[in-house]
Design an enzyme around this catalytic site. Sequence first.
Site, PDB file in Angstrom:
ATOM      1  N   ASP A 199       7.456  30.324  30.189  1.00 50.26           N
ATOM      2  CA  ASP A 199       8.872  30.679  30.259  1.00 50.26           C
ATOM      3  C   ASP A 199       9.717  29.539  30.829  1.00 50.26           C
ATOM      4  OD1 ASP A 199      10.999  32.874  30.292  1.00 50.26           O
ATOM      5  OD2 ASP A 199      10.976  32.317  32.414  1.00 50.26           O
ATOM      6  N   GLU A 263       8.636  27.595  26.030  1.00 46.58           N
ATOM      7  CA  GLU A 263       9.998  28.026  25.722  1.00 46.58           C
ATOM      8  C   GLU A 263      10.974  26.964  26.209  1.00 46.58           C
ATOM      9  OE1 GLU A 263      13.173  31.647  26.615  1.00 46.58           O
ATOM     10  OE2 GLU A 263      11.970  30.763  28.218  1.00 46.58           O
TER      11      GLU A 263
END
Length: 357
Positions: A199, A263
């Site tokens: 993330d 990401e």
Amino acid sequence: MMAWWQSAVIYQIWPRSFQDSDGDGIGDLRGIARRLDHLLGLGVDAVWISPFYPSPLADFGYDVADHCNVDPAFGTLDDFDALVAAAHGRGLRVLLDYVPNHTADTHPWFAESRASRSNPRRDWYIWRDPASDGGPPNNWLSEFGGSAWTLDPATGQFFYHAYLPQQPDLNWRNPAVQDAMLEVLRFWLDRGVDGFRVDAIHHLFEDAELRDNPTNPDWRPGMSPARRVIRARTMDQPEVQSAIAAMRRVSDAYANQRLLIGEAYLPIDRLMAYYGTDLGGFHLPFNFHLITTPWSAGAVADLVRRYEAALPRGAWPNWVLGNHDRSRVASRIGPQQARVAAMLLLTPARHADALPG
């Protein structure tokens, strides 16, 4: 020989709304296990499970209070182990969300860090004195709007948060932080997971000198408040590449090709660095450009050609049409075109020259 992930269909599961096994109105790990045969029937090869860690849920579970446990709402570690065993028994891979940039403000590490300026874990987060006028140390803005700094009255310093104030950023320049977060990877790899979606990786480091971000001359009312500045000092800093390489070394120490997906919302040229030197970074830095490209054959073909041309030699391409941060494909382009989009994702990207211009 191709790696398993180069031809895999990966299905994202949002646990809370997927399958409730005990009637409490909340989806859980046992519920996911009950639906594995259904996923097999859809042609799925791997599942990516969004955060199920203990969390106060200020940001839908991306504010993690314990990286190595299961929130009781979703079950137990035994339930997780049973899910992995059931998935592997069916030939399904299991990927998890890994959230290295920040923790919840209820995390024990942050509780220690904010206890006093002399606490041994003070430097595990990013603390700074106020500016001369008593305000935040600089002009950095949160992704959700407003200052990225919050004052802690008890110690008289501000802490930095790229997202919500309830999500203080970890200080990855502290070797102890890096070691602790790499141990999180090992904890789940030892339990058999097949990889991670990492993330917000482009936020992992900030400018060490805390220099202001430049103002954005193109910002207009109605645009995201965070875009008032150009995030040159708070995103995509050079140090992130060494951290990614460290994550990759951890995953490569395990058998069966554990996958790392990063990401990072970045321009194509900057995104390519996330494959790493000699492809020693992420196996797949997420390519989100299809989400924002106009839905026309010419625009899509141009994007495919530019992206393919930029890929490092030997790097594997990927295409993303939607995720939990964006509206569904059918909402953006209509249900009929959504079928076309699904077909496009199953078309080898190496056939870019065959796309209409």
